[in-house]
Design a protein around this motif. Structure first.
Motif: not given
Length: 535
Positions: A89-96, A106-124
Motif C-alpha cells: 500500500l505504501s509503495g505507490g503500487s495502487v492509485k487509491s 477485489k481490485s486491490h487484492l488482485d493488484r496485491y497478488v500481482s505485486w507479490l508475484r513480481l516481487k517473489y517469482p520463485n517458490g511458494s
C-alpha cells in the motif's frame, strides 16, 4: 464455513472507525516456538493506513485471548500478512489504496497478488504471504471490520498450479533413515551413560528427534508438549499415549507409542520406546523449579549456555532445533544418498513415518490418514510422496505377483482388493486430490481389480467377513431385500475366487476369518459391540 460464530456481540462498534482501540496497538505474547515476545503495530502508524494497523491488532488480540489459534499462527497474521500488505500500500503500487479494511476491494487484492508475484517469482513465498493476509481479512470480516461479502472480495485461486513451482521436502529414504537412527541411537546411549559430549540443547534435540521419528507429531505440538503428556493406554498395557494440542483442525491429539524397558546396562535401548521421552523428563526435571513460569511445564528444558546467560533455563524452539539438528548431522558426518550433508527436519521425519505407514498398510491411504490425524486429501497432497524407493518396491511387487500379460498395470491396494485408479476410477471423486473411499461398492465397480495374490485375496475375504457381520446386524424384516443382495455378494466372492490357486484361497480365507484386515475388523468389532449392547 469453518467458523459460524458471530463475534460482533462481544466487540466494540468499530466497523467504520477505530478511535476506540487507538491506544492498544501492542500485544505482549506468551511463550511461543517463534520466540516472538511482542507484536508492535506502532511502526505502521503515520503511513496513511492507521486503521489497518489498529484494527488488525485488535482482532489478533481477541483471537489470542480466545485460545483457539496458536500464537505462531497469529504472529503470521501480523508479520507475514499485514506487514507485506502495508509495504504494498505504501509503495505507490495502487492509485487509491484502501485506507481502512472496510474500503478493501477485489481490485486491490488482485493488484496485491500481482505485486507479490513480481516481487517473489520463485517458490511458494508469494502464496504464503497472501495466504496469511487472506486469513487476516477473513477474521477482520468476522469481527465486523469488513462489511463486504467475502465471496465478492477474495480472488478465486490466485496462485493456480503453485505446487508445480515448489518442491516439498522429501521423506528420508530407508538408507538415510537408518543412518540417522544409528547416529541418534549412539547419542542416546551416551546420554544414558553420562558421556554425551554435546551441550544441553543437543541432548534434548536427540531425544526430541527420536520421539518425532516414532510418533509423527507435528513440529509445534511436539515443541509445546507438556510434562504430563505421557498417559497410560486405556486398553493395551505395553503402549502409552502422548497427548498434544494441535489448534488447527482437530484440537487435542493422542499418539500411541510403544512402552519398552531399558535392557542390560546401556547397550540395548529400544528406539520405539517411551523410555526416550521419560529420559527427557528425567533430565529436565531438576530445571523445572528454575525455569520461568511460562515454560516450566515444557518437556524440552535445558541450560542456555549462551555467553552472559549460560544458566538461564530455556526450551527448544524451531531455530534452536534447526541448529542442533545440523550440528548432530555434522558431528556424525551424516550424508544423504547423493553424498551431501543430510538435512533433518521434523517435517521430513513426519513424512518419512507416513510413507512407511503407507507401505505397511499396503497403500490403504484411508487407514494411514486416520492414524496420522488428518484427511486422506491432506495426506495425499502433502505427505505421501511416491519416491524412487517406493517405486522400486512397487516394481518388485509387480514383477513377483503379476503374470506377464498384466505387467505394467498399476493396481492400487484397497481394503476389498485393488483399484485400477483410485483417483479417477468409476466411483472416485475425479478431482485429482481425493482418493475413492466407496469401498462398500467395489465389487460392483468396473475399476475394481484383483490379481490373486495372498494379500489381495486376504483383503477380499476380509470384506466377505464384514458382509457376514452386516447381515447378522440387520436382522429385521425390512432389511430382507438388502440381506439378499449381501448374500449375493458373498456367493460372488466364493465363485470368483475359485479361479485362483485353491491352497492360496484357503490360506487367505483362514487368515481373514481369524484376523480380518484392520479396516474391516474395526467395523466388525463395532457392530458386534453395538449388537451386544456394549455401546
Amino acid at each position: 464455513m469453518a467458523r459460524q460464530k458471530s463475534y460482533k456481540a462481544v466487540m466494540r462498534s468499530v466497523t467504520k472507525g477505530f478511535e476506540a482501540v487507538e491506544d492498544d496497538i501492542k500485544i505482549d505474547l506468551p511463550r511461543n516456538p517463534r520466540n516472538h515476545r511482542q507484536l508492535d503495530h506502532t511502526k505502521y502508524l503515520g503511513l496513511g493506513f492507521d486503521a489497518w494497523a489498529i484494527q488488525s491488532l485488535h482482532v489478533i488480540k481477541a483471537l489470542l485471548q480466545g485460545g483457539n489459534f496458536s500464537v505462531t499462527t497469529l504472529i503470521g497474521y501480523s508479520t507475514n500478512g499485514l506487514r507485506f500488505f502495508i509495504n504494498f500500500l505504501s509503495g505507490g503500487s495502487v492509485k487509491s489504496p484502501p485506507a481502512t479494511p472496510n474500503s478493501l476491494t477485489k481490485s486491490h487484492l488482485d493488484r496485491y497478488v500481482s505485486w507479490l508475484r513480481l516481487k517473489y517469482p520463485n517458490g511458494s513465498t508469494a502464496k504464503n504471504y497472501y495466504t496469511s493476509f487472506k486469513s487476516l481479512v477473513v477474521v477482520l470480516a468476522e469481527y465486523g471490520f469488513i462489511e463486504v461479502n467475502l465471496d465478492d472480495l477474495l480472488p478465486l485461486n490466485p496462485f493456480p498450479n503453485n505446487s508445480q513451482s515448489t518442491k516439498d521436502a522429501d521423506p528420508l529414504t530407508l538408507g538415510e533413515m537408518q543412518r540417522l537412527i544409528g547416529a541418534l541411537k549412539s547419542d542416546l546411549i551416551a546420554i544414558h551413560k553420562g558421556t554425551f559430549l554435546g551441550n544441553g540443547a543437543e541432548a534434548m534435540a536427540v531425544l526430541l528427534l527420536i520421539t518425532a521419528a516414532r510418533s509423527g507429531i507435528n513440529t509445534t505440538p511436539l515443541l509445546e508438549m507438556k510434562r504430563d503428556a505421557l498417559q497410560p493406554h486405556p486398553f493395551i498395557p505395553n503402549l502409552r499415549l502422548i497427548t498434544t494440542v494441535k489448534r488447527r483442525g482437530k484440537g487435542a491429539q493422542s499418539k500411541t507409542i510403544r512402552q519398552t524397558n531399558l535392557l542390560d546396562e546401556y547397550s540395548a535401548i529400544p528406539l520405539d520406546g517411551v523410555a526416550v521421552l521419560n529420559k527427557a523428563l528425567e533430565i529436565s526435571k531438576p530445571l523445572v523449579a528454575l525455569a520461568p513460569d511460562e515454560i516450566s511445564s515444557c518437556v524440552w528444558l535445558y541450560r542456555s549456555g549462551q555467553p552472559g546467560r549460560s544458566n538461564d533455563i530455556v526450551t527448544l524452539t524451531p531455530g534452536a532445533l534447526y541448529v542442533t539438528a545440523k550440528s548432530i548431522c555434522e558431528r556424525h558426518a551424516l550424508q544423504d544418498d547423493q553424498g551431501n550433508r543430510l538435512n533433518v527436519t521434523l517435517s521430513r521425519l513426519r513424512k518419512t513415518m507416513e510413507s512407511r505407514l503407507w507401505k505397511l498398510s499396503g497403500g490403504d491411504i484411508i487407514e494411514v490418514s486416520s492414524v496420522m490425524g488428518h484427511t486422506p486429501g491432506v495426506a495425499d497432497n502433502h505427505y505421501l510422496k511416491i519416491n524412487d524407493e517406493i517405486k522400486v518396491d512397487g516394481a518388485t511387487f509387480v514383477g513377483e505377483a503379476f503374470p506377464d500379460k498384466l505387467r505394467g498395470i498399476n493396481v492400487i491396494p484397497t481394503p476389498p482388493g485393488g483399484c485400477k485408479d483410485s483417483l479417477y476410477g468409476s466411483l472416485a471423486p475425479k478431482d485429482g486430490v481425493n482418493h475413492c473411499s466407496e469401498f462398500i461398492h467395489c465389487l460392483g465397480c468396473p475399476s475394481y481389480a484383483i490379481v490373486g495374490t495372498l494379500e489381495d485375496l486376504y483383503r477380499l475375504f476380509s470384506y466377505q467377513q464384514f458382509l457376514y457381520a452386516e447381515v447378522e446386524y440387520f436382522l429385521t424384516d425390512e432389511w430382507g431385500a438388502w440381506r439378499k443382495r449381501q448374500f449375493d455378494y458373498i456367493r460372488l466372492i466364493d465363485d470368483f475366487t475359485q479361479k485362483f490357486d485353491l491352497a492360496l484361497v484357503s490360506q487367505a480365507r483362514a487368515q481373514a476369518e481369524s484376523s480380518p484386515h484392520l479396516f474391516w475388523a474395526k467395523k466388525i468389532e463395532f457392530m458386534k459391540k453395538k449388537l451386544g449392547g456394549e455401546i
